[in-house]
Design an enzyme around this catalytic site. Sequence first.
Site, short mmCIF file in Angstrom:
data_model
loop_
_atom_site.label_atom_id
_atom_site.label_comp_id
_atom_site.label_asym_id
_atom_site.label_seq_id
_atom_site.Cartn_x
_atom_site.Cartn_y
_atom_site.Cartn_z
N LYS A 197 39.65 39.69 37.58
CA LYS A 197 39.39 39.04 38.84
C LYS A 197 40.79 38.90 39.80
O LYS A 197 40.70 38.85 40.96
CB LYS A 197 39.03 37.48 38.44
N THR A 199 43.16 40.92 39.90
CA THR A 199 43.55 42.09 40.69
C THR A 199 42.52 42.40 41.57
O THR A 199 42.79 42.82 42.68
CB THR A 199 43.31 43.33 39.42
N ARG A 221 46.11 30.87 40.72
CA ARG A 221 46.62 29.94 39.96
C ARG A 221 47.76 30.33 39.33
O ARG A 221 47.96 31.46 39.23
CB ARG A 221 45.53 29.38 39.00
N LYS A 232 46.09 37.13 26.40
CA LYS A 232 45.76 37.75 27.88
C LYS A 232 46.77 38.15 28.52
O LYS A 232 46.55 39.35 29.08
CB LYS A 232 45.03 36.65 28.32
N ALA A 451 39.91 27.32 33.01
CA ALA A 451 38.34 27.20 33.40
C ALA A 451 37.53 26.72 32.30
O ALA A 451 36.47 26.24 32.35
CB ALA A 451 37.75 28.32 34.24
N PHE A 482 37.26 32.69 34.92
CA PHE A 482 36.14 33.22 34.02
C PHE A 482 34.81 33.48 34.65
O PHE A 482 34.76 33.91 35.87
CB PHE A 482 36.09 32.20 32.60
N PHE A 570 37.54 51.65 35.97
CA PHE A 570 38.42 52.16 35.30
C PHE A 570 38.09 53.72 35.00
O PHE A 570 37.34 54.38 35.27
CB PHE A 570 38.37 51.59 33.80
N TRP A 599 43.23 49.15 41.89
CA TRP A 599 44.46 49.28 41.00
C TRP A 599 45.56 50.50 41.06
O TRP A 599 46.45 50.37 40.94
CB TRP A 599 43.72 49.31 39.39
#
Length: 746
Positions: A197, A199, A221, A232, A451, A482, A570, A599
């Site tokens: 999210k 990225t 955030r 994470k 979240a 999330f 990806f 990315w």
Amino acid sequence: MLKGTTENLSKSKQANLSKSKQIVGEILRLNEDPTVHGVALHLSENAYSNKILNAVKPEKDVDGVSDVNLGRLVRGDTYNCSISPTASAVMELLEKLGKTILHGKKVLLVGTCGPLEASLQCLLQRKGAMTMSCQWKTQQLQSKVNIFLCQIIRSHSATLQCILSKLMKLSPTPTCTAFLYSAIWIWITPTPLGEGKSTVTIGLVQALTAHLNVNSFACLRQPSQGPTFGVKGGAAGGGYAQVIPMEEFNLHLTGDIHAITAANNLLAAAVDARILHESTQSDKALYNRLVPVVNGVREFSSIQLARLKRLGINKTDPGTLTADEISKFVRLDIDPSTITWQRVLDTNDRFLRKITIGQANTEKGFFRQAQFDIAVASEIMAILALTTSLADMKERLGKMVVANDKNGQPVTAEDLGVTGALAVLMKDAIKPTLMQTLEGTPVFVHAGPFANIAHGNSSVLADKIALKLVGEGGFVVTEAGFGADIGMEKFFNIKCRTSGLVPSVVVLVATVRALKMHGGGPNVTAGAPLKKEYTEENLQLVADGCCNLQKQIQIAQLFGVPVVVALNVFKTDSHAEVDLVCEIAKQSGAFDAVPCNHWSAGGRGAVELAQAVRKAASQENSFKYLYNLELPIIEKIRIIAQKVYGAEDIELSPVAQSQISRYSKQGFGNLPICMAKTHLSLSHQPERKGVPTGFILPISDVRASIGAGFIYPLVGTMSTMPGLPTRPCFYDIDLDPDTEQVKGLF
């Protein structure tokens, strides 16, 4: 016409000569002034000339621009010459990456000129590097280059985009890229099954600003140290779509979370200290200590006067209170069994989930069971994210309920007299931190509630300031943590009610690999190699997993806002898998579904997404809240459980039922709901993937964040203090003591 042009040029030349003489004259004056120890030149680029540069005395030549100083530098006489501070800083920055990083490397200087270019070339060559130079107008950069040094005269998105667009055309990627006056970044791989999210947020605003020339702002955030050192990792994005400087973003930043921790724990200490003092002192002793005589004068503080007023005691002279009034004033009579205010720490520490406090002899037998929460679960964090001003924040801090008294009435931070102190600790944290993306798009970083155990959104203040700055036609992209079942639902039902803002479009982020997991793919363990199901084409797994994506789209549609699906691509995703996801998303009601390559390509890889978002935002939407605030607390919980999660019904524990009854009697029944639930499933059971049905949602407890303005039920065994896994991220994080370079942070 020719004659007029010649005359104009002649006048321009004369004006320049006159200006040059004025500059030289001022330099000569400063040379002879004994109170001036150095001269630094800050002129427009076309104002520099050899005559001006060499007018500065060598011993006062701060920037090392004179022929004398440059000559000494070239000869290696570095102890008797002035060297450009900019050039010296660049060398120091490069050496922090490693003592031998320059030896044998090819370095391209982009946009440098004059004395700075000469100084850099000389210093780099002395470290064993080969140097080349070019200006920004150069269309093709050298392809076989190891290190780029780029001088940015004006930090705006066009300049930064010019840099990136040229770098992205190079293969292989340079080993190191540095911006003078900016930062150095390192590229990392995103979490294997993370949807990305952050990225996507960054890639989207880069596409809007740098490629479509649309004013945009990202609001993110601040990451907690819990996930940063746990599983994470950080939250700065990745690849060519990240916030810089990444290390500062992920570690402490401006200390907002530390301020929240300090404020939260001050209040926790005040609660237990007050219980202790009330249990060991008479009314008179308490009164004498709470309202002491200072320099012969006894008076109430402003917060004590406010408490007297709430008690219906309209007196301002401490000497006029009756014994009964003194007793009411000094005794909060907190019931220890009802304390809901916990201490916090910004570290995943499972052994603090249940503790016993007050075991020292000095606490005179007053001990009780308590717990620590993760710092970002503090109600003060939620207040920071939802407040609109300093005055509003102070009022909210005062309203925070910490416990009930023995008559069942709420006890607040205001009752404890600590509101002003909390506001002082939070006065700087209320200011959003301004950062930027790799392509120069501005980013506000502010607040960081989880979240799954809080409302999971960046601050209202950041959104409102950003909206004002982008102006009419601009875009503010603000993240919600999330899935749509958690962060988005709370964004709409809690944050939008507070801010009064109406969202234009939902961007729903998905990955092929995450959908394969929802389709029945094997379990994924952090740090372990991915199974072949996730790295090879498997259209059936993708199709089966799209049920979760369809459900998330349906949840967003409950609020009447158009949905654009951003498929974060990806390198292991096949074209057929990507096409299948986008096709199913569109068939399921998404306004559009777009594959994104931000990315690897930065904003350029998210242009199609940005165009889809602009189109969707131009559509009329019928935004609405999911429930009416006037409904009973139980009904609001049931609506979320059934309509959002897909539960058959809810089941309340006796504790939860008792709390709901208490909050309703205390007048808090009209607040929105903030569910504390696992983010790993639509249900309360993390192992149930896809779209679970037929389950009963258990509500184990219900708490109230009155200052923040919501009731939050705890679903199942949901904990407000995460734990560390067997192999946390900290195994890979290190610091080079010589260069101070942080390694392994992502």
